[in-house]
Scaffold this motif. Sequence first.
Motif, short mmCIF file in Angstrom:
data_model
loop_
_atom_site.label_atom_id
_atom_site.label_comp_id
_atom_site.label_asym_id
_atom_site.label_seq_id
_atom_site.Cartn_x
_atom_site.Cartn_y
_atom_site.Cartn_z
N SER A 47 24.77 -61.13 -3.99
CA SER A 47 24.67 -60.99 -5.41
C SER A 47 23.48 -59.91 -5.57
O SER A 47 23.56 -58.89 -6.30
N VAL A 48 22.70 -59.85 -4.60
CA VAL A 48 21.32 -58.48 -4.65
C VAL A 48 22.23 -57.37 -4.39
O VAL A 48 22.03 -56.34 -4.85
N VAL A 49 23.32 -57.24 -3.30
CA VAL A 49 23.92 -56.19 -3.24
C VAL A 49 24.81 -55.71 -4.38
O VAL A 49 24.66 -54.21 -4.88
N VAL A 50 25.41 -56.71 -4.92
CA VAL A 50 26.27 -56.35 -6.24
C VAL A 50 25.32 -55.73 -7.28
O VAL A 50 25.56 -54.61 -8.16
N LEU A 51 24.29 -56.44 -7.53
CA LEU A 51 23.20 -55.92 -8.58
C LEU A 51 22.60 -54.58 -8.28
O LEU A 51 22.45 -53.81 -8.95
N PHE A 52 22.23 -54.30 -6.92
CA PHE A 52 21.90 -52.95 -6.60
C PHE A 52 22.81 -51.72 -6.79
O PHE A 52 22.53 -50.78 -7.34
N ILE A 53 24.02 -52.02 -6.55
CA ILE A 53 25.02 -51.21 -6.85
C ILE A 53 25.25 -50.78 -8.20
O ILE A 53 25.43 -49.77 -8.67
N PHE A 54 25.49 -51.88 -9.30
CA PHE A 54 25.37 -51.83 -10.55
C PHE A 54 24.40 -51.10 -11.01
O PHE A 54 24.34 -50.02 -11.74
N ILE A 55 23.18 -51.19 -10.58
CA ILE A 55 21.74 -50.60 -11.29
C ILE A 55 21.88 -49.13 -10.66
O ILE A 55 21.49 -48.06 -11.67
N SER A 56 22.08 -48.93 -9.45
CA SER A 56 22.39 -47.30 -8.90
C SER A 56 23.42 -46.61 -9.85
O SER A 56 23.37 -45.48 -9.88
N LEU A 57 24.57 -47.17 -10.12
CA LEU A 57 25.66 -46.45 -10.91
C LEU A 57 24.91 -46.34 -12.20
O LEU A 57 25.39 -45.16 -12.89
N ILE A 58 24.25 -47.09 -12.99
CA ILE A 58 23.90 -47.01 -14.27
C ILE A 58 22.62 -45.76 -14.02
O ILE A 58 22.54 -45.12 -15.20
N ALA A 59 21.77 -45.67 -13.22
CA ALA A 59 20.77 -44.65 -13.07
C ALA A 59 21.32 -43.43 -12.75
O ALA A 59 21.05 -42.48 -13.50
N SER A 60 22.49 -43.38 -12.04
CA SER A 60 23.13 -41.95 -11.79
C SER A 60 23.79 -41.64 -13.06
O SER A 60 23.73 -40.43 -13.39
N LEU A 61 24.44 -42.39 -13.66
CA LEU A 61 25.02 -41.84 -15.02
C LEU A 61 24.17 -41.59 -16.14
O LEU A 61 24.39 -40.47 -16.52
N SER A 62 22.99 -42.14 -16.04
CA SER A 62 21.89 -41.77 -16.97
C SER A 62 21.23 -40.34 -16.63
O SER A 62 20.93 -39.55 -17.50
N TYR A 63 21.32 -40.27 -15.36
CA TYR A 63 20.66 -38.94 -14.78
C TYR A 63 21.60 -37.81 -15.24
O TYR A 63 21.19 -36.83 -15.74
N ARG A 64 22.66 -37.87 -15.00
CA ARG A 64 23.95 -36.94 -15.18
C ARG A 64 23.79 -36.55 -16.95
O ARG A 64 23.94 -35.61 -17.22
N PHE A 65 23.79 -37.72 -17.60
CA PHE A 65 23.83 -37.65 -19.25
C PHE A 65 22.61 -36.81 -19.57
O PHE A 65 22.77 -35.65 -20.30
N ASN A 66 21.40 -36.95 -19.18
CA ASN A 66 20.22 -36.56 -19.44
C ASN A 66 20.26 -35.04 -18.89
O ASN A 66 19.79 -34.12 -19.88
N ARG A 67 20.68 -34.65 -17.77
CA ARG A 67 20.81 -33.33 -17.37
C ARG A 67 21.84 -32.42 -17.93
O ARG A 67 21.46 -31.26 -18.41
N SER A 68 23.12 -33.18 -18.33
CA SER A 68 23.88 -32.24 -19.29
C SER A 68 23.25 -31.90 -20.70
O SER A 68 23.66 -30.84 -21.02
N ALA A 69 22.56 -33.07 -21.26
CA ALA A 69 22.06 -32.82 -22.57
C ALA A 69 20.90 -31.60 -22.45
O ALA A 69 21.25 -30.63 -23.37
N LYS A 70 20.29 -31.53 -21.12
CA LYS A 70 19.29 -30.50 -21.16
C LYS A 70 19.81 -29.15 -20.88
O LYS A 70 19.34 -28.24 -21.70
N GLU A 71 20.82 -29.25 -20.14
CA GLU A 71 21.87 -27.78 -20.10
C GLU A 71 22.31 -27.33 -21.49
O GLU A 71 22.07 -26.10 -21.69
N ILE A 72 22.73 -28.19 -22.13
CA ILE A 72 23.59 -27.92 -23.20
C ILE A 72 22.33 -27.45 -24.42
O ILE A 72 22.46 -26.35 -25.15
#
Length: 139
Positions: A17-42
């Motif tokens: 459960s800790v591994v699954v939770l860690f993967i889920f949180i890292s995916l959300i963080a990665s998507l959030s970073y990409r979204f913010n970077r794209s917004a700043k670029e635009i």
Amino acid sequence: MNWKSEKGYTGIDIATSVVVLFIFISLIASLSYRFNRSAKEIELKAQAIDIAVSEMENKKNTLDFDKIKNIGNNSEEEYQNDGKTIDSKFLKKVLVQDYASIVSGKNSGLVKKVTVEISYYFGKERQQIRLSTIVSKES
């Protein structure tokens, strides 16, 4: 003693459960970073386009056609956006050419081509926006 009748969590259940939770949180963080970077670029690209369009309109609205000239002999100059805070510095380069020098066989002094190039850095990469327009002499 019957092992199957005992209820509870084992170490493997908790680790899974800790591994699954860690993967889920890292995916959300990665998507959030990409979204913010794209917004700043635009946002930076939109500001650069706004600066270029503003400069071209300024040249087009010049009352005396003969006064439409290069800014600083084609040198780059730093642009500050009316006191607004900008994270990035924009470099503005304006090139004004007599259209007769571009296209042979045309009368000199009647039409000018205005090219505005705005450069800025996003991350470690240099980005450029280049817009051109034609300004004609009124009869």
